[in-house]
Scaffold this motif. Structure first.
Motif, PDB file in Angstrom:
ATOM      1  N   LYS A 198       0.639  -1.132   0.134  1.00  8.34           N
ATOM      2  CA  LYS A 198      -0.036   0.099  -0.104  1.00  8.34           C
ATOM      3  C   LYS A 198       0.813   1.310   0.076  1.00  8.34           C
ATOM      4  CE  LYS A 198      -3.691  -2.221   2.366  1.00  8.34           C
ATOM      5  NZ  LYS A 198      -4.790  -2.217   3.651  1.00  8.34           N
ATOM      6  N   TYR A 199       1.774   1.360  -0.918  1.00  9.38           N
ATOM      7  CA  TYR A 199       2.742   2.415  -0.918  1.00  9.38           C
ATOM      8  C   TYR A 199       2.198   3.700  -0.925  1.00  9.38           C
ATOM      9  CZ  TYR A 199       6.082   5.775  -2.977  1.00  9.38           C
ATOM     10  OH  TYR A 199       6.817   6.888  -2.865  1.00  9.38           O
ATOM     11  N   ALA A 279       7.191   3.691 -11.024  1.00  5.34           N
ATOM     12  CA  ALA A 279       6.193   4.038 -10.025  1.00  5.34           C
ATOM     13  C   ALA A 279       6.796   3.040  -8.749  1.00  5.34           C
ATOM     14  CB  ALA A 279       4.842   3.672  -9.848  1.00  5.34           C
ATOM     15  N   ASP A 280       5.935   2.335  -7.954  1.00  3.41           N
ATOM     16  CA  ASP A 280       6.324   1.652  -6.930  1.00  3.41           C
ATOM     17  C   ASP A 280       6.735   0.167  -7.276  1.00  3.41           C
ATOM     18  OD1 ASP A 280       3.786   1.292  -7.378  1.00  3.41           O
ATOM     19  OD2 ASP A 280       3.222   0.517  -5.429  1.00  3.41           O
ATOM     20  N   ASP A 281       6.666  -0.256  -8.337  1.00  8.47           N
ATOM     21  CA  ASP A 281       7.187  -1.446  -8.988  1.00  8.47           C
ATOM     22  C   ASP A 281       8.665  -1.456  -9.430  1.00  8.47           C
ATOM     23  OD1 ASP A 281       4.618  -2.911  -9.036  1.00  8.47           O
ATOM     24  OD2 ASP A 281       4.041  -2.082 -11.009  1.00  8.47           O
ATOM     25  N   CYS A 282       9.257  -2.306  -8.886  1.00  2.00           N
ATOM     26  CA  CYS A 282      10.934  -2.167  -8.769  1.00  2.00           C
ATOM     27  C   CYS A 282      11.609  -3.658  -8.870  1.00  2.00           C
ATOM     28  CB  CYS A 282      11.452  -1.440  -7.658  1.00  2.00           C
ATOM     29  SG  CYS A 282      13.118  -1.326  -7.784  1.00  2.00           S
ATOM     30  N   LEU A 303      14.586   0.348   2.723  1.00  2.00           N
ATOM     31  CA  LEU A 303      13.315   0.941   2.657  1.00  2.00           C
ATOM     32  C   LEU A 303      12.551   0.859   3.837  1.00  2.00           C
ATOM     33  CD1 LEU A 303      12.323  -1.332  -0.630  1.00  2.00           C
ATOM     34  CD2 LEU A 303      12.471   1.239  -0.511  1.00  2.00           C
ATOM     35  N   GLU A 304      12.809  -0.004   4.620  1.00  2.00           N
ATOM     36  CA  GLU A 304      11.959   0.431   6.034  1.00  2.00           C
ATOM     37  C   GLU A 304      12.565   1.093   7.006  1.00  2.00           C
ATOM     38  OE1 GLU A 304       9.340  -4.120   5.777  1.00  2.00           O
ATOM     39  OE2 GLU A 304      11.247  -3.948   7.104  1.00  2.00           O
ATOM     40  N   GLY A 305      13.792   1.117   6.975  1.00  2.00           N
ATOM     41  CA  GLY A 305      14.607   1.974   8.019  1.00  2.00           C
ATOM     42  C   GLY A 305      14.794   3.337   7.680  1.00  2.00           C
ATOM     43  N   LEU A 309       9.173   3.081   4.616  1.00  2.00           N
ATOM     44  CA  LEU A 309       7.819   2.320   3.782  1.00  2.00           C
ATOM     45  C   LEU A 309       7.998   0.707   4.265  1.00  2.00           C
ATOM     46  CD1 LEU A 309       9.195   3.851   0.429  1.00  2.00           C
ATOM     47  CD2 LEU A 309       7.115   4.505   1.734  1.00  2.00           C
ATOM     48  N   LYS A 310       6.784   0.135   4.052  1.00  2.00           N
ATOM     49  CA  LYS A 310       6.459  -1.026   4.373  1.00  2.00           C
ATOM     50  C   LYS A 310       6.683  -1.899   3.062  1.00  2.00           C
ATOM     51  CE  LYS A 310       3.127   0.484   7.737  1.00  2.00           C
ATOM     52  NZ  LYS A 310       1.848   0.559   8.150  1.00  2.00           N
TER      53      LYS A 310
END
Length: 476
Positions: A198-199, A279-282, A303-305, A309-310
């Motif tokens: 759910k970016y 976008a958020d597809d990497c 990403l999370e740190g 982001l989750k």
């Protein structure tokens, strides 16, 4: 989440003072002198503003509110059409509203007193059973967001990576897929597929604003963007504050998404990794499974740190590229290199779309069904036409012709009607009675010799029914 506050349904109650203020803005005469807007640059230039002597660098807000830029934004929003926001105002009602109230709303934005309205929540079903949450701003806020994006995008385009393709001028999904193919051809045959949970709903506001402030020095613009981030969302008539996320549906959300994920691009580039992002597809490409697993672990931590982001660990995976789905495409190995193919999931989606206009409960005429099929097929082939799909197109055409025959068979419904129509189409009388009385299921009868003879491919073509193969050949 902060306390919710009631929000009435009456449109007149939604019109705050600022909303009623755009007095005469979209008139021919400029509010500002021709040379009043400060040119965009990366220098430390600042100018003295009248409100309290506070200094703002670059005068970006003046450029956003420039008449030509606002008119361009209005035309873009109008051409995109789209649904209304929480105030009920449609795109067609926007121009008279702006002509009457534009000047004063512009003044409210300049003074920092303008308050964006909450977005209207819309839930779009996803094929996997989940829901995609869209936030639809009012048409007025869409114009302001679009005007902001038009000024900020050229600034950030100079910073964005060549490996980023989503929501950028002159770039598209086809280029991204071909980039991935190039990596595979070069021997990078392991993929790290990172899925962000759910970016758009989880972007950290403070982190995003810090990133924006590194480039945008006009504090008024930063304040306006933060107001949009925190404008709230209306759910079942109740407005809830938003503490994180950039709701999908806002005109500025794609740009803000790229600003945040540009940090990921920088990190991947610094590490010398081969990657492609839309976008958020990497997808990240490496040469061994061990390297892929190591990259997955380290990038997830980053990403999370660092970006807060989750990462969806259930959907994120390490695998061969031909087993994965990237923007609806996949790959396959062939003699002399790598081929692009349509992912099976995209084929299933197409079949579901094609079924809709062919259903018996659908009250469309034959011509309307034909037009709808043409629209679906044209859009689908235009997007997936870069894939090797000659055989697939023929298989889909066979499937579609069976669906069309089923549609006719269901419409005829009664035994006598079926018999009479079969006779008109050249079937012998006794055979027509035999098939009119059949108890075979619809899918089975659609492939029978009788229907294939009565409703031949040529006859369907003469009626105007499109084929995927013909459209595919046109784009090649």
């Amino acid at each position: 989440m902060k306390d919710t506050r009631e929000y009435g349904e009456n449109r007149q109650l939604h019109k705050s003072f600022e909303e009623r203020l755009w007095e005469g803005y979209l008139q021919e005469d400029r509010v500002e002198p021709e040379n009043s807007a400060v040119a965009l640059s990366n220098s430390s230039t600042s100018e003295e503003e009248a409100n309290g002597g506070k200094r703002y660098a670059m005068g970006v807000l003046e450029e956003i509110l420039d008449q030509d830029n606002m008119n361009k934004a209005f035309k873009r929003v109008k051409s995109n059409k789209g649904k209304h926001g929480i105030d009920g105002m449609t795109v067609d009602e926007l121009l008279p509203f702006l002509k009457e109230n534009g000047d004063q709303i512009r003044q409210a934005i300049m003074e920092g007193t303008y308050s964006p309205k909450p977005v209207r929540r819309v839930e779009i079903p996803k094929p996997d059973g989940g829901k995609r949450l869209l936030g639809i701003p009012t048409v007025l806020d869409r114009v302001i967001q679009q005007a902001t994006a038009q000024v900020l995008s050229p600034i950030y385009e100079r910073q964005f990576s060549d490996n980023s393709y989503g929501f950028r001028p002159g770039r598209d999904a086809h280029q991204a897929v071909r980039k991935c193919k190039g990596y595979i051809d070069a021997g990078y045959k392991w993929t790290v597929d990172i899925d962000l949970a759910k970016y758009f709903d989880t972007v950290n506001h403070d982190k995003l604003m810090r990133l924006l402030s590194e480039t945008i020095k006009d504090g008024r613009v930063l304040s306006l963007i933060r107001k949009y981030l925190q404008s709230g969302v209306m759910i079942n008539g109740v407005v809830m504050d938003t503490e994180e996320g950039t709701p999908q549906g806002g005109n500025i959300s794609p740009l803000l998404s790229n600003v945040m994920l540009n940090e990921l691009d920088k990190e991947l580039t610094k590490r010398g990794l081969k990657y492609c992002r839309y976008a958020d597809d990497c997808n990240i490409y490496v040469k061994s499974r061990k390297a892929a697993e190591r990259v997955m672990a380290s990038i997830t931590k980053y990403l999370e740190g660092e970006l807060r982001l989750k990462v969806n660990r259930e959907k994120s995976t390490v695998d061969r590229p031909w087993k994965l789905n990237f923007l609806g495409f996949s790959f396959y190995l062939k003699k002399g290199g790598t081929g692009i193919r349509v992912h099976p999931k995209s084929v299933r989606k197409l079949k579901a779309k094609l079924k809709e206009p062919m259903g018996r409960s659908n009250a469309m005429s034959v011509n309307q069904r034909i037009m709808k099929l043409k629209q679906i097929i044209t859009g689908w082939v235009n997007y997936f036409g870069i894939a090797d799909m000659g055989r697939l197109a023929k298989e889909l055409d066979e499937w579609l012709r069976r669906r069309i025959r089923i549609c006719y068979w269901k419409r005829w419904k009664k035994i006598k009607t079926r018999h009479d129509n079969l006779v008109k189409l050249g079937i012998e009388n006794y055979k027509a009675w035999e098939y009119a009385n059949t108890r075979k299921g619809y899918w089975r009868i659609s492939n029978s010799p009788i229907l294939a003879t009565a409703l031949t491919n040529e006859r369907l073509k003469k009626q105007g029914f499109p084929t995927i193969t013909e459209r595919y050949l046109l784009v090649h």
